[in-house]
Design a protein around this motif. Structure first.
Motif, PDB file in Angstrom:
ATOM      1  N   GLY A   1      55.430  35.373 -26.783  1.00  0.00           N
ATOM      2  CA  GLY A   1      55.309  35.718 -25.531  1.00  0.00           C
ATOM      3  C   GLY A   1      55.453  34.542 -24.402  1.00  0.00           C
TER       4      GLY A   1
ATOM      5  N   ASN B   1      52.130  37.006 -20.888  1.00  0.00           N
ATOM      6  CA  ASN B   1      52.180  38.317 -21.500  1.00  0.00           C
ATOM      7  C   ASN B   1      52.561  38.226 -23.005  1.00  0.00           C
ATOM      8  OD1 ASN B   1      52.220  41.402 -21.351  1.00  0.00           O
ATOM      9  ND2 ASN B   1      54.520  40.992 -22.020  1.00  0.00           N
ATOM     10  N   PHE B   2      51.804  38.759 -23.928  1.00  0.00           N
ATOM     11  CA  PHE B   2      52.271  38.786 -25.267  1.00  0.00           C
ATOM     12  C   PHE B   2      53.546  39.934 -25.486  1.00  0.00           C
ATOM     13  CE2 PHE B   2      48.041  37.069 -25.656  1.00  0.00           C
ATOM     14  CZ  PHE B   2      48.104  36.480 -26.870  1.00  0.00           C
ATOM     15  N   ASP B   3      54.688  39.406 -25.177  1.00  0.00           N
ATOM     16  CA  ASP B   3      55.832  40.234 -25.352  1.00  0.00           C
ATOM     17  C   ASP B   3      56.054  40.994 -26.635  1.00  0.00           C
ATOM     18  OD1 ASP B   3      56.681  38.986 -22.987  1.00  0.00           O
ATOM     19  OD2 ASP B   3      57.838  37.646 -23.633  1.00  0.00           O
TER      20      ASP B   3
ATOM     21  N   SER C   1      45.526  39.470 -24.752  1.00  0.00           N
ATOM     22  CA  SER C   1      46.414  40.627 -25.183  1.00  0.00           C
ATOM     23  C   SER C   1      45.739  42.146 -25.018  1.00  0.00           C
ATOM     24  CB  SER C   1      46.795  40.693 -26.409  1.00  0.00           C
ATOM     25  OG  SER C   1      45.819  41.012 -27.514  1.00  0.00           O
TER      26      SER C   1
END
Length: 417
Positions: free
Chosen positions: A114, A99-101, A205
């Protein structure tokens, strides 16, 4: 894999199997001799043979074939394990997760952080950030050096992926000119190639809009809207046109719209509900997806289906809405805001980026007049909303209003979704 399996079906189906699936396809199966599990028997004493329900097995597979989403079938079978059986299914076990946090965009840089964990990462020591445009074309790449960051939270969720506890990354990149104002996807790549190619595993993403530029100060009405802090209405969904009237969009490859067409009713004496009720009664002849005025945005037909408002090929490509003719400077300005918001909202919903109609048929923002000019081939001759906008702009503001001015307002609304 360790666990347990029980079923009353095992009375007549005594053979136990575990079957490993990769993206739904079998890649291995193991016949299981079940072992003692008194803990299971204590919880499920009424289920047949719950005392003998444990398993602890290894699947022998080519790791390269276990690269999708894994799932295990727990099967009790009779003599023919492919015909006479009773199945239970495990949860899904993704082998590539991440995940791209955080994605933070400024005027000149993007900062990203991420995590990316994969069962295929063991022989892939390099990590790269790659940027793709909306058509999948590469715009930029940069090696990620701040990697292997501790992520015990990921380990807790994906304990079966080796290295999940050190799957974190962060990177900052300078924005090249060709990225500004574009919808892009960021790719985190694990690879065995120091240049970012070779054998790789990617994480993508969601689409990100990079610094869409707008200017509301060049036109007097847009300045009035900005200075008056005029907000849009909420979209009201009231689908009075049956969804099965039309099918998905026939002029696009994916059946989804790729443009928005702006109309004007050319009826100086009607209300928004007067127009809606008319189309409700005559939709077999023509209809649009929505109507706006100074107070309301009302969607009357699902935008996953074509409308009949601007002739083909536009009907097969476009979300379409009508502006009801309104009176008074503030009322007209509020209608423009509602029209721009609905346009921006639908563009965002279908992955479009605001761009003006072009003679070659490209662009996402179209007037009915643009359709007549560029792609209708004589099937329609309408010029709306040009005359309506020109009349109200001159009458109430002493200025002009064109698609270029509306385009700036659409970009403003899009940037604030």
């Amino acid at each position: 894999m360790k666990g347990w399996m029980i079923s009353d079906q095992s009375i007549n189906k005594p053979n136990a199997y575990l079957i490993l699936l990769n993206d739904g396809s079998e890649i291995d199966r193991v016949h299981v001799d079940l072992t003692d599990r008194p803990d299971v028997a204590k919880v499920y004493p009424s289920i047949y043979n719950s005392q003998k329900s444990g398993f602890d097995v290894n699947f022998k597979v080519d790791p390269a074939k276990a690269n999708g989403t894994l799932k295990v079938i727990m099967r009790f079978a009779g003599d023919d394990a492919n015909k006479d059986f009773s199945d239970q299914y495990s949860q899904d076990y993704p082998t590539n997760a991440g995940n791209f946090d955080n994605i933070h965009v400024t005027a000149s840089q993007v900062s990203l952080s991420g995590w990316h964990a994969s069962t295929q990462a063991g022989n892939k020591p390099y990590e790269w950030l790659i940027v793709l445009d909306n058509n999948g074309q590469e715009l930029y790449r940069q090696e990620i050096t701040d990697k292997g960051l501790g992520r015990n939270d990921v380990q807790n969720v994906y304990p079966y992926i080796e290295g999940a506890n050190k799957s974190g990354f962060q990177v900052t990149m300078n924005i090249p000119t060709k990225m500004q104002g574009h919808l892009v996807r960021f790719i985190h790549r694990l690879t065995d190639d120091k240049n970012g190619n070779g054998n790789f595993i990617d994480l993508s993403s969601n689409p990100v809009l990079v610094n869409l530029q707008y200017n509301l100060n060049e036109n007097g009405i847009n300045r009035y809207i900005l200075n008056s802090h005029i907000n849009h209405a909420t979209i009201t969904v009231n689908h009075v046109i049956p969804a099965d009237t039309t099918d998905v969009y026939s002029e696009t490859e994916d059946g989804k719209p790729n443009m928005v067409v702006v109309h004007e009713t050319a009826n100086p004496n009607d209300s928004i509900w007067g127009e809606i009720n008319y189309e409700k009664a005559h939709y077999n002849n023509a209809f649009v997806h929505a109507f706006v005025d100074g107070d309301q945005i009302i969607e009357i037909s699902p935008t996953d289906h074509e409308a009949w408002g601007a002739a083909y090929p536009a009907n097969g490509r476009a979300v379409q809405f009508e502006q009801v003719e309104v009176y008074g400077a503030n009322n007209f300005a509020r209608e423009l805001v509602n029209a721009a918001y609905y346009t921006a909202y639908k563009m965002n919903e279908y992955g479009m980026v605001p761009s003006l109609a072009q003679a070659n048929g490209t662009g996402t923002l179209w007037s009915h007049h643009n359709v007549t000019q560029y792609i209708a081939n004589g099937k329609t001759d309408h010029t709306d909303p040009d005359g309506y906008w020109a009349n109200r702009a001159s009458r109430y503001f002493g200025t002009s209003y064109t698609m270029k001015d509306f385009f700036e307002l659409v970009k403003y609304e899009y940037s604030h979704l």
